[in-house]
Motif scaffolding. Structure first.
Motif, PDB file in Angstrom:
ATOM      1  N   ILE A 122       4.814  15.045   4.576  1.00 43.52           N
ATOM      2  CA  ILE A 122       4.730  14.184   3.394  1.00 43.52           C
ATOM      3  C   ILE A 122       4.918  12.705   3.709  1.00 43.52           C
ATOM      4  CG2 ILE A 122       5.448  16.022   1.823  1.00 43.52           C
ATOM      5  CD1 ILE A 122       8.216  14.493   1.757  1.00 43.52           C
ATOM      6  N   ASP A 123       5.178  12.346   4.988  1.00 48.92           N
ATOM      7  CA  ASP A 123       5.324  10.917   5.298  1.00 48.92           C
ATOM      8  C   ASP A 123       3.963  10.242   5.475  1.00 48.92           C
ATOM      9  OD1 ASP A 123       4.856  12.308   7.627  1.00 48.92           O
ATOM     10  OD2 ASP A 123       6.450  11.354   8.788  1.00 48.92           O
ATOM     11  N   GLN A 222      -0.630   0.015  10.968  1.00 51.25           N
ATOM     12  CA  GLN A 222      -0.050  -1.323  11.037  1.00 51.25           C
ATOM     13  C   GLN A 222      -0.222  -2.035   9.698  1.00 51.25           C
ATOM     14  OE1 GLN A 222      -1.987  -3.207  14.387  1.00 51.25           O
ATOM     15  NE2 GLN A 222      -0.747  -2.084  15.862  1.00 51.25           N
ATOM     16  N   ASP A 223       0.349  -3.238   9.650  1.00 53.06           N
ATOM     17  CA  ASP A 223       0.217  -4.084   8.469  1.00 53.06           C
ATOM     18  C   ASP A 223       0.586  -3.319   7.194  1.00 53.06           C
ATOM     19  OD1 ASP A 223      -0.409  -6.198   6.786  1.00 53.06           O
ATOM     20  OD2 ASP A 223      -2.542  -5.696   6.690  1.00 53.06           O
ATOM     21  N   TYR A 224       1.791  -2.789   7.197  1.00 54.96           N
ATOM     22  CA  TYR A 224       2.287  -2.062   6.022  1.00 54.96           C
ATOM     23  C   TYR A 224       2.441  -3.030   4.850  1.00 54.96           C
ATOM     24  CZ  TYR A 224       3.431   2.257   8.544  1.00 54.96           C
ATOM     25  OH  TYR A 224       3.356   3.416   9.251  1.00 54.96           O
ATOM     26  N   GLN A 225       2.054  -2.582   3.681  1.00 56.72           N
ATOM     27  CA  GLN A 225       2.210  -3.411   2.482  1.00 56.72           C
ATOM     28  C   GLN A 225       2.698  -2.564   1.328  1.00 56.72           C
ATOM     29  OE1 GLN A 225      -1.555  -5.320   1.691  1.00 56.72           O
ATOM     30  NE2 GLN A 225      -1.591  -6.317   3.707  1.00 56.72           N
ATOM     31  N   LEU A 226       3.510  -3.196   0.499  1.00 56.27           N
ATOM     32  CA  LEU A 226       3.928  -2.510  -0.725  1.00 56.27           C
ATOM     33  C   LEU A 226       2.762  -2.563  -1.705  1.00 56.27           C
ATOM     34  CD1 LEU A 226       7.539  -3.935  -1.050  1.00 56.27           C
ATOM     35  CD2 LEU A 226       6.873  -1.654  -0.278  1.00 56.27           C
ATOM     36  N   PRO A 227       2.635  -1.569  -2.560  1.00 57.56           N
ATOM     37  CA  PRO A 227       1.529  -1.622  -3.514  1.00 57.56           C
ATOM     38  C   PRO A 227       1.700  -2.806  -4.454  1.00 57.56           C
ATOM     39  CG  PRO A 227       2.992   0.222  -3.997  1.00 57.56           C
ATOM     40  CD  PRO A 227       3.473  -0.399  -2.730  1.00 57.56           C
TER      41      PRO A 227
ATOM     42  N   ARG B 130      -4.656   3.259   4.141  1.00 56.83           N
ATOM     43  CA  ARG B 130      -4.298   4.545   3.548  1.00 56.83           C
ATOM     44  C   ARG B 130      -2.879   4.479   3.008  1.00 56.83           C
ATOM     45  NH1 ARG B 130      -1.752   8.122   6.585  1.00 56.83           N
ATOM     46  NH2 ARG B 130      -3.071   9.850   5.976  1.00 56.83           N
ATOM     47  N   MET B 132       0.923   5.530   2.535  1.00 56.63           N
ATOM     48  CA  MET B 132       1.941   6.132   3.392  1.00 56.63           C
ATOM     49  C   MET B 132       3.153   6.448   2.510  1.00 56.63           C
ATOM     50  SD  MET B 132       0.639   5.875   6.560  1.00 56.63           S
ATOM     51  CE  MET B 132       1.995   5.950   7.710  1.00 56.63           C
ATOM     52  N   TYR B 133       3.959   7.390   2.964  1.00 52.15           N
ATOM     53  CA  TYR B 133       5.188   7.737   2.247  1.00 52.15           C
ATOM     54  C   TYR B 133       4.913   7.933   0.757  1.00 52.15           C
ATOM     55  CZ  TYR B 133       6.979   6.364   6.715  1.00 52.15           C
ATOM     56  OH  TYR B 133       7.173   6.281   8.065  1.00 52.15           O
ATOM     57  N   GLY B 135       2.554   7.089  -1.167  1.00 51.63           N
ATOM     58  CA  GLY B 135       2.060   5.969  -1.949  1.00 51.63           C
ATOM     59  C   GLY B 135       3.076   4.867  -2.176  1.00 51.63           C
ATOM     60  N   LYS B 136       4.258   4.969  -1.505  1.00 52.92           N
ATOM     61  CA  LYS B 136       5.251   3.902  -1.674  1.00 52.92           C
ATOM     62  C   LYS B 136       4.804   2.645  -0.958  1.00 52.92           C
ATOM     63  CE  LYS B 136       9.122   7.038  -2.203  1.00 52.92           C
ATOM     64  NZ  LYS B 136      10.174   7.708  -1.437  1.00 52.92           N
ATOM     65  N   CYS B 137       3.905   2.795   0.031  1.00 56.38           N
ATOM     66  CA  CYS B 137       3.295   1.639   0.670  1.00 56.38           C
ATOM     67  C   CYS B 137       1.939   2.058   1.228  1.00 56.38           C
ATOM     68  CB  CYS B 137       4.191   1.064   1.768  1.00 56.38           C
ATOM     69  SG  CYS B 137       4.735   2.239   3.002  1.00 56.38           S
ATOM     70  N   THR B 138       1.198   1.067   1.742  1.00 59.30           N
ATOM     71  CA  THR B 138      -0.071   1.400   2.394  1.00 59.30           C
ATOM     72  C   THR B 138      -0.048   0.786   3.785  1.00 59.30           C
ATOM     73  OG1 THR B 138      -1.208  -0.604   1.658  1.00 59.30           O
ATOM     74  CG2 THR B 138      -1.341   1.326   0.198  1.00 59.30           C
ATOM     75  N   ALA B 139      -0.907   1.290   4.676  1.00 57.87           N
ATOM     76  CA  ALA B 139      -0.975   0.740   6.026  1.00 57.87           C
ATOM     77  C   ALA B 139      -2.421   0.680   6.484  1.00 57.87           C
ATOM     78  CB  ALA B 139      -0.156   1.596   6.986  1.00 57.87           C
ATOM     79  N   GLN B 251       3.987  15.973  -5.018  1.00 58.81           N
ATOM     80  CA  GLN B 251       4.336  16.067  -3.604  1.00 58.81           C
ATOM     81  C   GLN B 251       4.036  17.416  -2.974  1.00 58.81           C
ATOM     82  OE1 GLN B 251       7.909  14.147  -1.841  1.00 58.81           O
ATOM     83  NE2 GLN B 251       8.488  16.275  -1.718  1.00 58.81           N
ATOM     84  N   THR B 255      -2.612  15.471  -4.129  1.00 56.22           N
ATOM     85  CA  THR B 255      -2.598  14.035  -4.318  1.00 56.22           C
ATOM     86  C   THR B 255      -3.923  13.663  -4.948  1.00 56.22           C
ATOM     87  OG1 THR B 255      -1.260  13.803  -2.348  1.00 56.22           O
ATOM     88  CG2 THR B 255      -2.353  11.821  -3.146  1.00 56.22           C
ATOM     89  N   ILE B 270       9.857  11.666  -9.428  1.00 51.16           N
ATOM     90  CA  ILE B 270       9.309  10.928  -8.280  1.00 51.16           C
ATOM     91  C   ILE B 270       8.298  11.772  -7.505  1.00 51.16           C
ATOM     92  CG2 ILE B 270      11.215  11.491  -6.689  1.00 51.16           C
ATOM     93  CD1 ILE B 270      10.912   8.428  -5.864  1.00 51.16           C
ATOM     94  N   GLN B 271       8.528  13.087  -7.452  1.00 51.07           N
ATOM     95  CA  GLN B 271       7.603  13.987  -6.745  1.00 51.07           C
ATOM     96  C   GLN B 271       6.246  14.039  -7.443  1.00 51.07           C
ATOM     97  OE1 GLN B 271      10.731  14.679  -7.426  1.00 51.07           O
ATOM     98  NE2 GLN B 271      11.740  15.334  -5.548  1.00 51.07           N
TER      99      GLN B 271
END
Lengths: 258, 321
Positions: A122-123, A222-227, B130, B132-133, B135-139, B251, B255, B270-271
């Motif tokens: 799930i990560d 790379q280049d992680y961003q918060l939504p 895409r 990550m985690y 949808g808490k962030c993207t990379a 979760q 998705t 949150i799930q």
């Protein structure tokens, strides 16, 4: 037959994610690490196989920073796995390098017949390691499996695909299976289980001992961003009839999605 | 000029929307575009492939490809990619694509990124991002040592262009791989739903514990019928046995990223949010104004789902029929 179950450690869902200063990963401080939820189904299945006499022994295998990953392996041991292997590696291993290392470690054990993983972690949500392990070992695979039946030198797996359709596939052993929710109900580690786990062996393997190119990555994130911040919710007021009419109007005229 | 090879899925003689999105991205890159389509009826989509700018099509119009057998599909696709050496290979991040591409990537010793939500192709390079985690962030995805950059795109993220004037497409037949199979597809049990799967749906109506019981899901199906949506559910509802697990969003479910997501009687654990926060427009209908779902919603309607849903269905009916 001997069963291997692959485990990944992931941040707990409730964990707040902070991005590292260099932007190329997350800040690991304060993260609570847990066993990937789908891997719990894999561990449970392996232990049930042992209890029913289908499996002779269960080995849990994990990869990553060894001190941290060993905790997840210890959980698997407390649930009932016999022993464990930790492949010591950095945080940033991709699916390819992870699968290659896990496959090599399992192969080195010689007598693996059945390999279980979660369908995805799930990560990073890649859903790739299970199929890649199978490919590296030249074995058949089935992922997203919610039911397993064991036969003579084969296993029948039920996988849920699109629109509620189920596929029933038969794999000749040895084989790799990616567990989905519904396969079983993972047990909690009992207190005696936890005590026993402390005495069970976790074998350490250095990544470089598996293959000289073992850590060679194919994909980096790379280049992680918060939504982007969502604009605040637009609350629609009025009685039920008014709000329903208003919502349809907004979806049509403002959001333009209907 | 580089080659972009698109693995396309089709149904009833039509390319799926996700395939059209990928072909549109591939043709606008100015590269040579190849398409792979496997299964009975693949020959019938050659014209549609041409209209979406495909220069060369690899078609396996053959019943051996009708059921998805990972061994057969991986062998056929790996063989094409090895021979054609595209810089980039694309597929939709569907059940099939997600199962197939990693296996092929391992065979080609190359990198794969699944579940991407952004994609730009320039020359032989791809810029993809895409979540990550959950949808808490993207990379950003960076490929290394990868002869073919393999990207799985979530459907509904890219624009699907319009068919253009036909051009010639060179068709190659894909031979059935001869293999000593260790995987046997024994049976396909069709689901009750003929609707698009949740992961591909453009509109989703989902129900949570606020729906009170399994029978009340009829209200959601009624609404879904009118607006062409697929029905989903929260984990609580699946765990209670009201609906099958295939309908779970979140979760430990699916998705999803539809254009419109209507959450009915879902509090927004949150799930659950992890599985649907990528939706473009989110409508929350819940009688508890403090439910966390409202923090993610575009439009919020504080009210009783049993009162609101029939009215909403009637309003949509007026508008659309």
């Amino acid at each position: 037959m001997k069963v291997f179950v692959c485990i990944k450690q992931v941040p707990d869902t409730e964990t707040k994610i902070k991005i590292r200063a260099d932007g190329n990963g997350i800040d690991a401080t304060g993260i609570k690490w847990v066993m990937n939820p789908y891997d719990e189904f894999a561990v449970e299945e392996a232990i049930k196989m042992k209890e029913s006499g289908t499996a002779s022994a269960v080995t849990a295998v994990g990869l990553g920073p060894k001190a941290r990953v060993s905790e997840a392996l210890r959980t698997a041991l407390a649930m009932g796995a016999d022993d464990a292997i930790v492949i010591d590696a950095t945080e940033d291993m991709d699916s390819y390098a992870t699968a290659k290392a896990l496959a090599a470690a399992i192969k080195a054990e010689g007598d693996g017949k059945f390999i279980l993983t979660g369908k995805l972690a799930i990560d990073d949500n890649q859903a790739a390691v299970s199929q890649m392990i199978a490919e590296f070992l030249g074995l058949p695979h089935a992922t997203v499996v919610s039911k397993l039946e064991y036969g003579d030198n084969q296993v029948t797996a039920e996988r849920e695909v699109e629109g509620g359709t189920r596929e029933i596939v038969q794999l000749t052993l040895p084989a790799v299976v990616g567990a989905n929710k519904g396969l079983n109900a993972p047990r909690y580690a009992s207190l005696p289980g936890i005590m026993k786990a402390k005495k069970k062996q976790i074998k350490e393997i250095a990544l470089s001992a598996l293959d000289s190119n073992a850590g060679e990555l194919r994909v980096k994130f790379q280049d992680y961003q918060l939504p982007p911040e969502k604009p605040p919710v637009k609350v629609i007021q009025g009685d039920a009839a008014q709000t329903a009419a208003q919502l349809v109007k907004l979806l049509r005229e403002e959001a333009k999605v209907i | 000029m580089s080659i972009v090879t698109v693995f396309t899925e089709f149904t009833n003689g039509q390319l799926k929307k996700g395939a059209l999105e990928l072909l549109t991205a591939a043709r606008s890159s100015g590269n040579k575009v190849q398409a792979i389509a496997l299964g009975s009826g693949a020959g019938r989509i050659a014209d549609q492939l041409a209209q979406y700018g495909v220069d060369e099509a690899f078609l396996g119009d053959n019943a051996a490809f009708d059921d998805y057998n990972p061994e057969i599909f991986a062998a056929a696709v790996a063989q094409i990619l090895e021979a054609q050496k595209p810089a980039i290979a694309l597929a939709s991040s569907t059940m099939l694509g997600r199962d197939l591409f990693p296996r092929v990537a391992a065979r080609l010793k190359t990198g794969v990124a699944s579940d991407c939500t952004e994609l730009t192709i320039s020359g032989d390079g791809v810029q993809a991002r895409r979540p990550m985690y959950a949808g808490k962030c993207t990379a950003a995805v960076v490929f290394e040592n990868s002869p073919v950059k393999m990207v799985l795109m979530r459907p509904n993220q890219l624009p699907a262009g319009t068919p253009e004037g036909k051009k010639n497409v060179v068709v190659h037949q894909v031979p059935t791989p001869t293999l000593d199979l260790k995987t046997l597809v024994k049976q396909i049990v069709k689901g009750a739903s003929e609707k698009l799967d949740l992961t591909e749906a453009n509109v989703i109506v989902a129900g949570g514990r606020g729906m009170r019981d399994a029978a009340s899901f009829k209200l959601l199906h009624d609404l879904a019928e009118v607006i062409g949506a697929t029905v989903g559910a929260s984990r609580a509802v699946v765990d209670a046995g009201w609906v099958p697990h295939g309908m779970q969003v979140g979760q430990t479910g699916k998705t999803v990223a539809p254009t419109l997501y209507i959450a009915c009687g879902i509090s927004g654990a949150i799930q659950h949010l992890a599985g649907m926060s990528g939706s473009k427009v989110i409508v929350a209908i819940n009688k508890d104004a403090s439910a966390p779902i409202f923090q993610k919603a575009t439009y919020g309607l504080v009210g009783d789902v049993f009162e609101v849903l029939p009215l909403l269905t009637a309003e949509f009916k007026k508008l659309l029929h």
